[in-house]
Design a protein around this motif. Structure first.
Motif, PDB file in Angstrom:
ATOM      1  N   ILE A  47       0.826  -1.213   0.000  1.00 33.86           N
ATOM      2  CA  ILE A  47       0.000   0.000   0.000  1.00 33.86           C
ATOM      3  C   ILE A  47       0.859   1.262   0.000  1.00 33.86           C
ATOM      4  O   ILE A  47       0.477   2.272  -0.586  1.00 33.86           O
ATOM      5  N   ASP A  48       2.021   1.234   0.636  1.00 28.59           N
ATOM      6  CA  ASP A  48       2.867   2.433   0.695  1.00 28.59           C
ATOM      7  C   ASP A  48       3.503   2.764  -0.649  1.00 28.59           C
ATOM      8  O   ASP A  48       3.953   3.876  -0.869  1.00 28.59           O
ATOM      9  N   ALA A  49       3.502   1.831  -1.588  1.00 29.69           N
ATOM     10  CA  ALA A  49       4.043   2.080  -2.926  1.00 29.69           C
ATOM     11  C   ALA A  49       2.978   2.612  -3.888  1.00 29.69           C
ATOM     12  O   ALA A  49       3.292   3.032  -4.996  1.00 29.69           O
ATOM     13  N   SER A  50       1.731   2.622  -3.453  1.00 27.85           N
ATOM     14  CA  SER A  50       0.619   3.077  -4.288  1.00 27.85           C
ATOM     15  C   SER A  50       0.564   4.606  -4.315  1.00 27.85           C
ATOM     16  O   SER A  50       0.691   5.258  -3.277  1.00 27.85           O
ATOM     17  N   ALA A  51       0.352   5.182  -5.474  1.00 24.58           N
ATOM     18  CA  ALA A  51       0.314   6.647  -5.613  1.00 24.58           C
ATOM     19  C   ALA A  51      -0.823   7.270  -4.806  1.00 24.58           C
ATOM     20  O   ALA A  51      -0.653   8.329  -4.211  1.00 24.58           O
TER      21      ALA A  51
END
Length: 68
Positions: A47-51
């Protein structure tokens, strides 16, 4: 094994969209709050890599939203 209860169905419906905080990372689905009878293989969600800081579980469709 007993039949699912009304509380189990309510918990399933409540988890269709879940808000998580950074302290909850790393994120995986199903979470510990998911009823055992409706769980699927555990999958890690980045989730932390999602824009837009959201991610959807490919198994159950639950939407996770990261808030800081």
């Amino acid at each position: 094994m007993s039949a699912p209860s009304l509380a189990d169905y309510k918990r399933l419906n409540d988890t269709r969209e879940v808000v998580v905080k950074r302290q909850d990372l790393p994120l995986s689905c199903p979470t510990d709050a998911t009823a055992l009878w409706c769980s699927h293989p555990r999958v890690s969600l980045a989730i932390d890599a999602s824009a837009d800081k959201t991610v959807r579980c490919p198994y159950c469709g639950t939407l996770y939203r990261l808030i800081d």
